[in-house]
Design a protein around this motif. Structure first.
Motif, PDB file in Angstrom:
ATOM      1  N   GLU A 138       0.835  -1.198   0.000  1.00  0.00           N
ATOM      2  CA  GLU A 138       0.000   0.000   0.000  1.00  0.00           C
ATOM      3  C   GLU A 138       0.868   1.245   0.000  1.00  0.00           C
ATOM      4  N   ALA A 139       0.320   2.304  -0.572  1.00  0.00           N
ATOM      5  CA  ALA A 139       0.976   3.609  -0.550  1.00  0.00           C
ATOM      6  C   ALA A 139      -0.065   4.643  -0.118  1.00  0.00           C
ATOM      7  N   TYR A 140       0.310   5.515   0.788  1.00  0.00           N
ATOM      8  CA  TYR A 140      -0.567   6.591   1.257  1.00  0.00           C
ATOM      9  C   TYR A 140      -0.123   7.865   0.553  1.00  0.00           C
ATOM     10  N   VAL A 141      -1.061   8.519  -0.137  1.00  0.00           N
ATOM     11  CA  VAL A 141      -0.699   9.590  -1.065  1.00  0.00           C
ATOM     12  C   VAL A 141      -1.501  10.856  -0.789  1.00  0.00           C
ATOM     13  N   VAL A 142      -0.792  11.998  -0.844  1.00  0.00           N
ATOM     14  CA  VAL A 142      -1.443  13.304  -0.896  1.00  0.00           C
ATOM     15  C   VAL A 142      -1.520  13.647  -2.375  1.00  0.00           C
ATOM     16  N   GLU A 143      -2.726  13.806  -2.895  1.00  0.00           N
ATOM     17  CA  GLU A 143      -2.901  14.020  -4.332  1.00  0.00           C
ATOM     18  C   GLU A 143      -2.409  15.394  -4.790  1.00  0.00           C
ATOM     19  N   ASN A 144      -2.672  16.441  -4.019  1.00  0.00           N
ATOM     20  CA  ASN A 144      -2.314  17.801  -4.417  1.00  0.00           C
ATOM     21  C   ASN A 144      -1.678  18.518  -3.218  1.00  0.00           C
ATOM     22  N   TYR A 145      -0.360  18.682  -3.243  1.00  0.00           N
ATOM     23  CA  TYR A 145       0.354  19.282  -2.120  1.00  0.00           C
ATOM     24  C   TYR A 145       0.038  20.764  -1.939  1.00  0.00           C
ATOM     25  N   GLU A 146      -0.453  21.438  -2.966  1.00  0.00           N
ATOM     26  CA  GLU A 146      -0.813  22.847  -2.814  1.00  0.00           C
ATOM     27  C   GLU A 146      -2.045  23.020  -1.930  1.00  0.00           C
ATOM     28  N   ALA A 147      -2.877  21.996  -1.832  1.00  0.00           N
ATOM     29  CA  ALA A 147      -4.116  22.084  -1.061  1.00  0.00           C
ATOM     30  C   ALA A 147      -3.935  21.549   0.363  1.00  0.00           C
ATOM     31  N   VAL A 148      -2.700  21.643   0.882  1.00  0.00           N
ATOM     32  CA  VAL A 148      -2.383  21.115   2.207  1.00  0.00           C
ATOM     33  C   VAL A 148      -1.578  22.131   2.999  1.00  0.00           C
ATOM     34  N   ALA A 149      -1.887  22.216   4.287  1.00  0.00           N
ATOM     35  CA  ALA A 149      -1.049  22.980   5.219  1.00  0.00           C
ATOM     36  C   ALA A 149      -0.879  22.115   6.459  1.00  0.00           C
ATOM     37  N   MET A 150       0.320  22.144   7.029  1.00  0.00           N
ATOM     38  CA  MET A 150       0.578  21.296   8.187  1.00  0.00           C
ATOM     39  C   MET A 150       1.444  22.028   9.199  1.00  0.00           C
ATOM     40  N   ALA A 151       1.140  21.826  10.460  1.00  0.00           N
ATOM     41  CA  ALA A 151       1.978  22.313  11.550  1.00  0.00           C
ATOM     42  C   ALA A 151       2.265  21.131  12.453  1.00  0.00           C
ATOM     43  N   LYS A 152       3.499  21.015  12.897  1.00  0.00           N
ATOM     44  CA  LYS A 152       3.838  19.908  13.785  1.00  0.00           C
ATOM     45  C   LYS A 152       4.622  20.434  14.982  1.00  0.00           C
ATOM     46  N   ASN A 153       4.823  19.571  15.948  1.00  0.00           N
ATOM     47  CA  ASN A 153       5.477  19.916  17.209  1.00  0.00           C
ATOM     48  C   ASN A 153       4.749  21.037  17.939  1.00  0.00           C
ATOM     49  N   ILE A 154       3.423  21.002  17.894  1.00  0.00           N
ATOM     50  CA  ILE A 154       2.609  22.017  18.561  1.00  0.00           C
ATOM     51  C   ILE A 154       2.526  21.669  20.042  1.00  0.00           C
ATOM     52  N   THR A 155       2.757  22.653  20.868  1.00  0.00           N
ATOM     53  CA  THR A 155       2.631  22.482  22.307  1.00  0.00           C
ATOM     54  C   THR A 155       1.683  23.541  22.824  1.00  0.00           C
ATOM     55  N   ILE A 156       0.676  23.115  23.569  1.00  0.00           N
ATOM     56  CA  ILE A 156      -0.260  24.045  24.181  1.00  0.00           C
ATOM     57  C   ILE A 156       0.319  24.431  25.537  1.00  0.00           C
ATOM     58  N   LEU A 157       0.564  25.713  25.720  1.00  0.00           N
ATOM     59  CA  LEU A 157       1.139  26.203  26.973  1.00  0.00           C
ATOM     60  C   LEU A 157       0.052  26.797  27.848  1.00  0.00           C
ATOM     61  N   GLU A 158       0.265  26.703  29.138  1.00  0.00           N
ATOM     62  CA  GLU A 158      -0.650  27.335  30.079  1.00  0.00           C
ATOM     63  C   GLU A 158      -0.483  28.843  29.973  1.00  0.00           C
ATOM     64  N   ALA A 159      -1.576  29.570  30.084  1.00  0.00           N
ATOM     65  CA  ALA A 159      -1.506  31.024  30.097  1.00  0.00           C
ATOM     66  C   ALA A 159      -0.854  31.457  31.403  1.00  0.00           C
ATOM     67  N   PRO A 160       0.049  32.420  31.363  1.00  0.00           N
ATOM     68  CA  PRO A 160       0.688  32.859  32.598  1.00  0.00           C
ATOM     69  C   PRO A 160      -0.315  33.550  33.513  1.00  0.00           C
ATOM     70  N   GLU A 161      -0.073  33.438  34.795  1.00  0.00           N
ATOM     71  CA  GLU A 161      -0.927  34.102  35.760  1.00  0.00           C
ATOM     72  C   GLU A 161      -0.761  35.615  35.610  1.00  0.00           C
ATOM     73  N   PRO A 162      -1.862  36.371  35.690  1.00  0.00           N
ATOM     74  CA  PRO A 162      -1.718  37.817  35.604  1.00  0.00           C
ATOM     75  C   PRO A 162      -0.953  38.353  36.803  1.00  0.00           C
ATOM     76  N   ILE A 163      -0.122  39.337  36.553  1.00  0.00           N
ATOM     77  CA  ILE A 163       0.657  39.951  37.616  1.00  0.00           C
ATOM     78  C   ILE A 163      -0.192  41.032  38.257  1.00  0.00           C
ATOM     79  N   SER A 164      -0.421  40.872  39.551  1.00  0.00           N
ATOM     80  CA  SER A 164      -1.225  41.876  40.242  1.00  0.00           C
ATOM     81  C   SER A 164      -0.286  42.831  40.961  1.00  0.00           C
ATOM     82  N   SER A 165      -0.632  44.082  40.894  1.00  0.00           N
ATOM     83  CA  SER A 165       0.188  45.073  41.575  1.00  0.00           C
ATOM     84  C   SER A 165      -0.351  45.248  42.989  1.00  0.00           C
TER      85      SER A 165
END
Length: 168
Positions: A138-165
């Motif tokens: 078997e072969a797994y194929v992307v037919e049209n590479y122009e119609a693709v966007a990819m992001a990898k190594n995504i890490t969701i970070l915690e929002a920093p705590e607001p600094i209160s004065s």
């Protein structure tokens, strides 16, 4: 230094780079679609965001982790639609963690080489069963590479705590 509002740089395979403040997964998916998929494919209603279950869990956990009935109902409504950045979210088994692929499902194919599917059935009476062996090329194929966007190594970070004065 405020890391939460830092500008993130994304670079495409053709050297295209953009700098935007990306605060959540919806913004990332929307930016990928708008900035990396050419206009002739961008408005295709069949575009989906294929992603690992880890990213979907990070997105939906705060909506599920509610105690007020009205917030639970609102969270259930959002989750049932499974949308990310305006696109339908699709989670597939064994998809790499921290990765988003934007394309239409029609743009992805599986090719099986003719005459190269093998099957063998083996009777195993000592275990009271029949074993079925199946293999194919078997072969797994992307037919049209122009119609693709990819992001990898995504890490969701915690929002920093607001600094209160604190007045001294």
């Amino acid at each position: 230094e405020d890391n939460h509002n830092k500008t993130r740089f994304l670079k495409g395979s053709k050297g295209k780079t953009f700098a935007k403040i990306i605060k959540n997964l919806d913004a990332l998916v929307f930016a990928l679609k708008e900035d990396f998929i050419p206009a002739q494919y961008r408005d295709d209603t069949k575009l989906v965001a294929i992603m690992g279950s880890d990213l979907l869990a990070d997105k939906y956990f705060p909506l599920i982790n509610q105690e007020k009935p009205s917030e639970i109902l609102a969270g259930d409504t959002v989750i049932s639609q499974k949308r990310v950045g305006g696109l339908q979210a699709v989670s597939v088994p064994f998809f790499p963690k921290g990765t988003v692929l934007i394309t239409s499902l029609d743009n992805l194919s599986i090719y099986v080489q003719e005459g190269k599917v093998r099957r063998h059935l083996k009777d195993v009476p000592e275990r009271n069963r029949v074993e079925d062996y199946l293999s194919s090329n078997e072969a797994y194929v992307v037919e049209n590479y122009e119609a693709v966007a990819m992001a990898k190594n995504i890490t969701i970070l915690e929002a920093p705590e607001p600094i209160s004065s604190v007045a001294a």
